[in-house]
Every structure is written in structure tokens, then in C-alpha cells.
Design a protein around this motif. Structure first.
Motif, PDB file in Angstrom:
ATOM      1  N   VAL A  39      55.994  41.010  40.340  1.00 48.92           N
ATOM      2  CA  VAL A  39      55.210  42.104  39.779  1.00 48.92           C
ATOM      3  C   VAL A  39      55.145  43.159  40.874  1.00 48.92           C
ATOM      4  N   ILE A  40      55.546  44.376  40.553  1.00 52.68           N
ATOM      5  CA  ILE A  40      55.596  45.461  41.538  1.00 52.68           C
ATOM      6  C   ILE A  40      54.577  46.524  41.169  1.00 52.68           C
ATOM      7  N   ASN A  41      53.760  46.914  42.137  1.00 48.98           N
ATOM      8  CA  ASN A  41      52.795  48.002  41.961  1.00 48.98           C
ATOM      9  C   ASN A  41      53.542  49.309  42.198  1.00 48.98           C
ATOM     10  N   ASP A 100      50.399  54.580  43.917  1.00 44.20           N
ATOM     11  CA  ASP A 100      50.215  55.022  45.294  1.00 44.20           C
ATOM     12  C   ASP A 100      48.951  54.455  45.933  1.00 44.20           C
ATOM     13  N   SER A 101      48.267  53.548  45.230  1.00 44.94           N
ATOM     14  CA  SER A 101      47.054  52.958  45.794  1.00 44.94           C
ATOM     15  C   SER A 101      47.014  51.459  45.487  1.00 44.94           C
ATOM     16  N   GLU A 102      46.212  50.751  46.275  1.00 43.96           N
ATOM     17  CA  GLU A 102      46.031  49.324  46.054  1.00 43.96           C
ATOM     18  C   GLU A 102      45.329  49.108  44.715  1.00 43.96           C
ATOM     19  N   ARG A 103      45.709  48.031  44.013  1.00 45.45           N
ATOM     20  CA  ARG A 103      45.149  47.753  42.698  1.00 45.45           C
ATOM     21  C   ARG A 103      44.870  46.266  42.564  1.00 45.45           C
ATOM     22  N   PRO A 104      43.927  45.911  41.671  1.00 46.99           N
ATOM     23  CA  PRO A 104      43.741  44.491  41.360  1.00 46.99           C
ATOM     24  C   PRO A 104      45.022  43.925  40.746  1.00 46.99           C
ATOM     25  N   SER A 105      45.359  42.717  41.113  1.00 49.49           N
ATOM     26  CA  SER A 105      46.549  42.074  40.557  1.00 49.49           C
ATOM     27  C   SER A 105      46.376  41.836  39.064  1.00 49.49           C
ATOM     28  N   PRO A 106      47.401  42.126  38.286  1.00 51.92           N
ATOM     29  CA  PRO A 106      47.309  41.820  36.853  1.00 51.92           C
ATOM     30  C   PRO A 106      47.587  40.336  36.631  1.00 51.92           C
ATOM     31  N   LYS A 107      47.245  39.849  35.462  1.00 49.17           N
ATOM     32  CA  LYS A 107      47.724  38.546  35.040  1.00 49.17           C
ATOM     33  C   LYS A 107      49.121  38.744  34.472  1.00 49.17           C
ATOM     34  N   THR A 110      49.322  32.396  30.201  1.00 50.20           N
ATOM     35  CA  THR A 110      49.167  33.405  31.253  1.00 50.20           C
ATOM     36  C   THR A 110      49.124  32.721  32.614  1.00 50.20           C
ATOM     37  N   ALA A 111      49.408  33.500  33.629  1.00 52.27           N
ATOM     38  CA  ALA A 111      49.350  33.023  35.013  1.00 52.27           C
ATOM     39  C   ALA A 111      48.683  34.090  35.868  1.00 52.27           C
ATOM     40  N   GLN A 112      47.909  33.639  36.806  1.00 47.31           N
ATOM     41  CA  GLN A 112      47.267  34.528  37.776  1.00 47.31           C
ATOM     42  C   GLN A 112      48.152  34.586  39.013  1.00 47.31           C
ATOM     43  N   LEU A 113      48.302  35.763  39.593  1.00 43.95           N
ATOM     44  CA  LEU A 113      49.091  35.894  40.814  1.00 43.95           C
ATOM     45  C   LEU A 113      48.333  35.295  41.997  1.00 43.95           C
ATOM     46  N   ALA A 114      49.061  34.994  43.056  1.00 42.08           N
ATOM     47  CA  ALA A 114      48.493  34.280  44.207  1.00 42.08           C
ATOM     48  C   ALA A 114      47.479  35.111  44.996  1.00 42.08           C
ATOM     49  N   GLN A 115      47.577  36.432  44.938  1.00 41.47           N
ATOM     50  CA  GLN A 115      46.651  37.289  45.680  1.00 41.47           C
ATOM     51  C   GLN A 115      45.894  38.182  44.696  1.00 41.47           C
ATOM     52  N   VAL A 126      61.906  35.193  25.692  1.00 33.25           N
ATOM     53  CA  VAL A 126      60.679  35.129  26.481  1.00 33.25           C
ATOM     54  C   VAL A 126      60.286  36.568  26.781  1.00 33.25           C
ATOM     55  N   GLU A 127      59.069  36.942  26.394  1.00 30.23           N
ATOM     56  CA  GLU A 127      58.551  38.256  26.745  1.00 30.23           C
ATOM     57  C   GLU A 127      57.544  38.076  27.869  1.00 30.23           C
ATOM     58  N   ILE A 128      57.717  38.872  28.921  1.00 31.88           N
ATOM     59  CA  ILE A 128      56.784  38.841  30.045  1.00 31.88           C
ATOM     60  C   ILE A 128      56.062  40.183  30.080  1.00 31.88           C
ATOM     61  N   ARG A 129      54.730  40.112  30.145  1.00 32.63           N
ATOM     62  CA  ARG A 129      53.883  41.318  30.191  1.00 32.63           C
ATOM     63  C   ARG A 129      52.939  41.229  31.370  1.00 32.63           C
ATOM     64  N   THR A 130      52.472  42.381  31.810  1.00 28.49           N
ATOM     65  CA  THR A 130      51.348  42.417  32.725  1.00 28.49           C
ATOM     66  C   THR A 130      50.110  42.783  31.892  1.00 28.49           C
ATOM     67  N   VAL A 131      48.991  42.098  32.188  1.00 29.48           N
ATOM     68  CA  VAL A 131      47.739  42.384  31.501  1.00 29.48           C
ATOM     69  C   VAL A 131      46.641  42.481  32.550  1.00 29.48           C
ATOM     70  N   ASP A 132      45.587  43.258  32.259  1.00 32.01           N
ATOM     71  CA  ASP A 132      44.501  43.417  33.212  1.00 32.01           C
ATOM     72  C   ASP A 132      43.978  42.071  33.662  1.00 32.01           C
ATOM     73  N   GLY A 133      43.736  41.969  34.977  1.00 28.84           N
ATOM     74  CA  GLY A 133      43.279  40.711  35.538  1.00 28.84           C
ATOM     75  C   GLY A 133      41.801  40.472  35.359  1.00 28.84           C
ATOM     76  N   ASP A 134      41.045  41.477  34.955  1.00 31.32           N
ATOM     77  CA  ASP A 134      39.601  41.314  34.811  1.00 31.32           C
ATOM     78  C   ASP A 134      39.221  40.623  33.530  1.00 31.32           C
TER      79      ASP A 134
END
Length: 135
Positions: free
Chosen positions: A68-70, A73-80, A97-102, A127-135
Motif C-alpha cells: 500500500v503506497i501513500n 504529501d503528508s503522513e496518514r493513518p494506515s488504511p485497512k 480485511t487485514a490491518q497493516l503492520a504499522q 480477487v479485488e483488493i481495496r483500501t478502506v479507512d482504518g478507523d
């Protein structure tokens, strides 16, 4: 001397080709084809992934690895990371779903992920892979 230079050039090319082949992933241990891959990142994220089928012991396993690449231009919470299996008609019939290590990803930085599914269903064609808000 020109003959020696040509010999060394060919030797360097062969060494580079051999080194590149050593890094290639192993061939699948099964005849079953891996599902196709669809990447659907949310705005500001980028995904890179590979999907393959393997046999571990006597169990067929679907392996998914990627990053997963941000793109911001700023730090962000990791998505699921959400993985969905789809059939031939593109209907999703299973997901997880999976949570990233950091918990955070810096600007233009990336985090790796991997997941596995033992005994994947026969009708998993995509297989579809998505990013979703981690909150």
C-alpha cells in the motif's frame, strides 16, 4: 584486447540474466490458475500486488502479497486492506480485511501486506483488493 572486452561484456550480461532469474518467484506447485487481480485503491493511495496459488503440504493455498503506497504529501493513518473473491459474473461471494503492520504511513512511503486463504473456492475467478479507512 577487443576480443577480451567482448568476452567480458557477454559474461556480464549472462551474469545479470542469471541474477534476475534467481529473484523470480517460484513456479506454482499446482495446475490451478490463480484468480485475476483487480486493484481499487481509495483516493490518495496506490496498490501493487501479486496473486498466486501454491500447495503447502497437501493444502491448496491462495497467496496474496503487495504494498500500500501513500501517494500524498503528508503522513496518514494506515488504511485497512480488503480482499474480495468474485465469480465469473463479477459477483463478490467472500471477503476479508487485514490491518497493516504499522498504524501510519509517511508521505510517499509504503507498507507491505500479505494474506493467505487455504482451500480457496473453485469459483474464485477474481480477487479485488481495496483500501478502506482504518478507523
Amino acid at each position: 584486447m577487443i576480443g577480451m572486452r567482448a568476452f567480458l561484456a557477454v559474461a556480464m550480461i549472462l551474469a545479470a540474466l542469471t541474477a534476475a532469474r534467481a529473484d523470480d518467484p517460484p513456479l506454482p506447485a499446482t495446475d490451478r490458475a490463480a484468480p485475476t487481480l483487480t486493484l481499487t485503491p481509495a483516493l490518495g493511495w496506490r496498490l501493487d500486488a501479486v496473486v498466486r496459488m501454491d500447495i503447502e503440504g497437501d493444502t491448496l493455498v491462495l497467496l496474496i502479497e503487495g504494498d500500500v503506497i501513500n501517494d500524498g504529501d503528508s503522513e496518514r493513518p494506515s488504511p485497512k486492506v480488503r480482499f474480495g473473491l468474485r465469480d465469473k459474473e463479477s459477483r463478490e461471494f467472500f471477503h476479508w480485511t487485514a490491518q497493516l503492520a504499522q498504524p501510519r504511513i509517511g508521505p510517499r512511503d509504503w507498507l507491505a501486506f500479505e494474506t493467505r486463504l487455504e482451500r480457496p473456492p473453485e469459483d474464485a475467478y477474481n480477487v479485488e483488493i481495496r483500501t478502506v479507512d482504518g478507523d
